[in-house]
Write a protein that holds these residues in place. Sequence first.
Motif, PDB file in Angstrom:
ATOM      1  N   VAL A 130       0.852  -1.181   0.000  1.00  0.00           N
ATOM      2  CA  VAL A 130       0.000   0.000   0.000  1.00  0.00           C
ATOM      3  C   VAL A 130       0.892   1.236   0.000  1.00  0.00           C
ATOM      4  O   VAL A 130       2.120   1.134   0.062  1.00  0.00           O
ATOM      5  CB  VAL A 130      -0.958   0.018   1.219  1.00  0.00           C
ATOM      6  N   LEU A 131       0.269   2.387  -0.042  1.00  0.00           N
ATOM      7  CA  LEU A 131       1.007   3.644  -0.045  1.00  0.00           C
ATOM      8  C   LEU A 131       1.386   4.054   1.374  1.00  0.00           C
ATOM      9  O   LEU A 131       0.561   3.998   2.281  1.00  0.00           O
ATOM     10  CB  LEU A 131       0.145   4.738  -0.679  1.00  0.00           C
ATOM     11  N   LEU A 132       2.647   4.437   1.576  1.00  0.00           N
ATOM     12  CA  LEU A 132       3.100   5.034   2.836  1.00  0.00           C
ATOM     13  C   LEU A 132       3.408   6.497   2.567  1.00  0.00           C
ATOM     14  O   LEU A 132       4.135   6.812   1.610  1.00  0.00           O
ATOM     15  CB  LEU A 132       4.352   4.333   3.365  1.00  0.00           C
ATOM     16  N   TRP A 133       2.863   7.395   3.363  1.00  0.00           N
ATOM     17  CA  TRP A 133       3.085   8.821   3.147  1.00  0.00           C
ATOM     18  C   TRP A 133       3.573   9.485   4.421  1.00  0.00           C
ATOM     19  O   TRP A 133       3.111   9.199   5.515  1.00  0.00           O
ATOM     20  CB  TRP A 133       1.815   9.490   2.623  1.00  0.00           C
ATOM     21  N   ILE A 146       5.902   2.846  -1.585  1.00  0.00           N
ATOM     22  CA  ILE A 146       4.890   1.791  -1.582  1.00  0.00           C
ATOM     23  C   ILE A 146       5.546   0.555  -0.996  1.00  0.00           C
ATOM     24  O   ILE A 146       6.587   0.113  -1.485  1.00  0.00           O
ATOM     25  CB  ILE A 146       4.344   1.528  -2.999  1.00  0.00           C
ATOM     26  N   ASP A 147       4.956   0.011   0.064  1.00  0.00           N
ATOM     27  CA  ASP A 147       5.586  -1.122   0.743  1.00  0.00           C
ATOM     28  C   ASP A 147       4.545  -1.915   1.533  1.00  0.00           C
ATOM     29  O   ASP A 147       3.337  -1.645   1.435  1.00  0.00           O
ATOM     30  CB  ASP A 147       6.720  -0.643   1.650  1.00  0.00           C
ATOM     31  N   GLY A 148       5.021  -2.881   2.346  1.00  0.00           N
ATOM     32  CA  GLY A 148       4.131  -3.822   2.994  1.00  0.00           C
ATOM     33  C   GLY A 148       3.998  -3.655   4.494  1.00  0.00           C
ATOM     34  O   GLY A 148       4.598  -2.753   5.099  1.00  0.00           O
ATOM     35  N   VAL A 201       4.065   6.181  11.261  1.00  0.00           N
ATOM     36  CA  VAL A 201       3.806   5.441  10.026  1.00  0.00           C
ATOM     37  C   VAL A 201       2.368   5.698   9.587  1.00  0.00           C
ATOM     38  O   VAL A 201       1.433   5.526  10.375  1.00  0.00           O
ATOM     39  CB  VAL A 201       4.023   3.929  10.229  1.00  0.00           C
ATOM     40  N   ASN A 202       2.202   6.095   8.339  1.00  0.00           N
ATOM     41  CA  ASN A 202       0.867   6.354   7.800  1.00  0.00           C
ATOM     42  C   ASN A 202       0.658   5.561   6.514  1.00  0.00           C
ATOM     43  O   ASN A 202       1.454   5.669   5.568  1.00  0.00           O
ATOM     44  CB  ASN A 202       0.684   7.851   7.519  1.00  0.00           C
ATOM     45  N   THR A 233      14.645   2.882   0.478  1.00  0.00           N
ATOM     46  CA  THR A 233      13.320   3.493   0.593  1.00  0.00           C
ATOM     47  C   THR A 233      12.853   3.630   2.036  1.00  0.00           C
ATOM     48  O   THR A 233      12.277   4.656   2.404  1.00  0.00           O
ATOM     49  CB  THR A 233      12.283   2.700  -0.208  1.00  0.00           C
ATOM     50  N   SER A 234      13.073   2.623   2.865  1.00  0.00           N
ATOM     51  CA  SER A 234      12.569   2.690   4.241  1.00  0.00           C
ATOM     52  C   SER A 234      13.278   3.781   5.037  1.00  0.00           C
ATOM     53  O   SER A 234      12.634   4.603   5.705  1.00  0.00           O
ATOM     54  CB  SER A 234      12.717   1.334   4.943  1.00  0.00           C
ATOM     55  N   ASP A 235      14.609   3.830   4.948  1.00  0.00           N
ATOM     56  CA  ASP A 235      15.360   4.862   5.661  1.00  0.00           C
ATOM     57  C   ASP A 235      15.034   6.255   5.116  1.00  0.00           C
ATOM     58  O   ASP A 235      14.845   7.207   5.872  1.00  0.00           O
ATOM     59  CB  ASP A 235      16.868   4.615   5.538  1.00  0.00           C
ATOM     60  N   GLY A 236      14.971   6.361   3.798  1.00  0.00           N
ATOM     61  CA  GLY A 236      14.704   7.655   3.190  1.00  0.00           C
ATOM     62  C   GLY A 236      13.326   8.189   3.525  1.00  0.00           C
ATOM     63  O   GLY A 236      13.136   9.400   3.700  1.00  0.00           O
ATOM     64  N   HIS A 237      12.364   7.295   3.641  1.00  0.00           N
ATOM     65  CA  HIS A 237      11.003   7.729   3.973  1.00  0.00           C
ATOM     66  C   HIS A 237      10.941   8.237   5.413  1.00  0.00           C
ATOM     67  O   HIS A 237      10.340   9.279   5.683  1.00  0.00           O
ATOM     68  CB  HIS A 237      10.034   6.562   3.779  1.00  0.00           C
ATOM     69  N   ALA A 238      11.576   7.528   6.331  1.00  0.00           N
ATOM     70  CA  ALA A 238      11.532   7.909   7.743  1.00  0.00           C
ATOM     71  C   ALA A 238      12.321   9.173   8.030  1.00  0.00           C
ATOM     72  O   ALA A 238      11.981   9.937   8.944  1.00  0.00           O
ATOM     73  CB  ALA A 238      12.050   6.762   8.607  1.00  0.00           C
ATOM     74  N   THR A 239      13.360   9.436   7.245  1.00  0.00           N
ATOM     75  CA  THR A 239      14.211  10.601   7.498  1.00  0.00           C
ATOM     76  C   THR A 239      13.810  11.826   6.686  1.00  0.00           C
ATOM     77  O   THR A 239      14.476  12.868   6.757  1.00  0.00           O
ATOM     78  CB  THR A 239      15.680  10.257   7.194  1.00  0.00           C
ATOM     79  N   GLY A 240      12.749  11.714   5.889  1.00  0.00           N
ATOM     80  CA  GLY A 240      12.251  12.878   5.167  1.00  0.00           C
ATOM     81  C   GLY A 240      12.824  13.075   3.785  1.00  0.00           C
ATOM     82  O   GLY A 240      12.547  14.091   3.133  1.00  0.00           O
ATOM     83  N   LEU A 241      13.592  12.108   3.287  1.00  0.00           N
ATOM     84  CA  LEU A 241      14.124  12.232   1.932  1.00  0.00           C
ATOM     85  C   LEU A 241      13.067  11.867   0.893  1.00  0.00           C
ATOM     86  O   LEU A 241      13.027  12.459  -0.191  1.00  0.00           O
ATOM     87  CB  LEU A 241      15.352  11.328   1.776  1.00  0.00           C
ATOM     88  N   TYR A 242      12.223  10.883   1.224  1.00  0.00           N
ATOM     89  CA  TYR A 242      11.178  10.428   0.310  1.00  0.00           C
ATOM     90  C   TYR A 242       9.812  10.668   0.948  1.00  0.00           C
ATOM     91  O   TYR A 242       9.511  10.126   2.011  1.00  0.00           O
ATOM     92  CB  TYR A 242      11.338   8.939   0.002  1.00  0.00           C
ATOM     93  N   ALA A 243       8.970  11.438   0.281  1.00  0.00           N
ATOM     94  CA  ALA A 243       7.647  11.743   0.839  1.00  0.00           C
ATOM     95  C   ALA A 243       6.710  10.538   0.777  1.00  0.00           C
ATOM     96  O   ALA A 243       5.879  10.348   1.668  1.00  0.00           O
ATOM     97  CB  ALA A 243       7.025  12.920   0.098  1.00  0.00           C
ATOM     98  N   MET A 244       6.839   9.736  -0.273  1.00  0.00           N
ATOM     99  CA  MET A 244       5.963   8.570  -0.438  1.00  0.00           C
ATOM    100  C   MET A 244       6.776   7.365  -0.908  1.00  0.00           C
ATOM    101  O   MET A 244       7.702   7.510  -1.712  1.00  0.00           O
ATOM    102  CB  MET A 244       4.855   8.856  -1.465  1.00  0.00           C
TER     103      MET A 244
END
Length: 442
Positions: free
Chosen positions: A178-181, A295-297, A313-314, A282-293
């Motif tokens: 699903v989408l993580l934002w 898609i993962d499990g 986590v959203n 992707t996981s590190d980048g999403h949590a640290t603000g590098l990637y806004a969105m």
Amino acid sequence: MKRKDWIMALLSELLILGLVLAACAPTPTGTPEPTEVPAATEEPTEEPTEAPPTTEAPEAVTVTYWHTMSDAEVEAMEEVIATFEAEHPDVHIEMTRYAYDDFKSALLTSLAGGEGPDTARLDIIWVPELAEMEALAALDEAMPDFDGIAAKTFPGPLATNHWKGHYYGLPQDTNTQVLLWNKALFDEAGITAPPATLEEFKDVACALSKGEEQYGYAMGGTYFWAPAPVFYAMGGKVVDDDITTAEGYVNGPESVAAFQMLVDMYSEGCLSPNLLGGGVGTSDGHATGLYAMIIDGPWMVDIYKADFPEFEVNFAPIPTGPDSTTSSVVGGQNIVVFDSSEHKEAAMEWVRFLLSEEAQLKMAERGVIPTLSTVIGEPSLPEYFGVFLEQLKTAQARVPHPKWGDMDGAINNAYQRMLRGEQTVQEALDQAAQEINALLAQ
């Protein structure tokens, strides 16, 4: 040992045992003449009573079960086994764990040597390959209640067990993406909610991109699992329903539109270049603000809890495509019974139990998503399961075919050629269609 050899060996043992017992029995000595006694002193005699035959409880059947579960899953599975054995005292489950990277080779070696397990939890993409090798029992033929059990499962996970008109397993556990934002980044940009459509998805990704400082969307790679949710939501298909051709499907208009959108996002700087290798995951980048969105499990919950405990986590459904339908890709594992098993009835009873709500909900306590659609709304399930269970209603299986790994490679290579500008999207997918058709013709 093959079933025939095992039966012959057993008969031989029984024959030898019978001969031994006969040899050890006392030899008759003849019947003596009766002795007459005076009538007055004759006493009635009682017929000797025979001792009741002694019966022994049947020896428990051992059903072997191989898997690649995590430590937490194993702990929950041990409880499931204990409950099953209490209800089925004549069946013992012998569980063996393998590392994922070693599992398939160990399984194939054991099957070749006639020493394979009775049952196993397999990666969904392996089922058609083993079915084609005639290693698996067709459960829709062997289990009278198969249809009733299958009807309770999500259609996407169930479809991964289908090969040449039969079902060779049942979905034991499942997952989807699903989408993580990143809500903080959305709030900062004044965006109040995740995108609902793929058109909005592209616009939001570009609005949240700031060169190398920040990307609106990041993807973990070019293997099909990564773009599959967008591909399926856009209406893309790899092959026809009968798995006879890729022409007009993987290179059809919907499939081309899906990859064209991703290529455009990449060329416009809205999709991080990390998907071609290097960069921040992707996981590190999403949590640290590098990637806004991303898609993962569902496993991301535990990953973030361990690595970024302060990160919120959203989750949201995959944005809808042109037909207003959301979709994604099915992952997970299937439970199978091997055709070489000498304990098929007991093995199938174990399969039934694994597909029970009791077993499925026990495993859900350790983050394993159930395959039963009947548990949607169950209050004991983690709250975040809700979005994944809803997504599973329309999530689709990758092509259930023994050559899927090679098909995945053809799409992967085509995607890389598009991103590097070596071919147009249409040209790259036309080539992929030819390569997949060659695989289907083998």
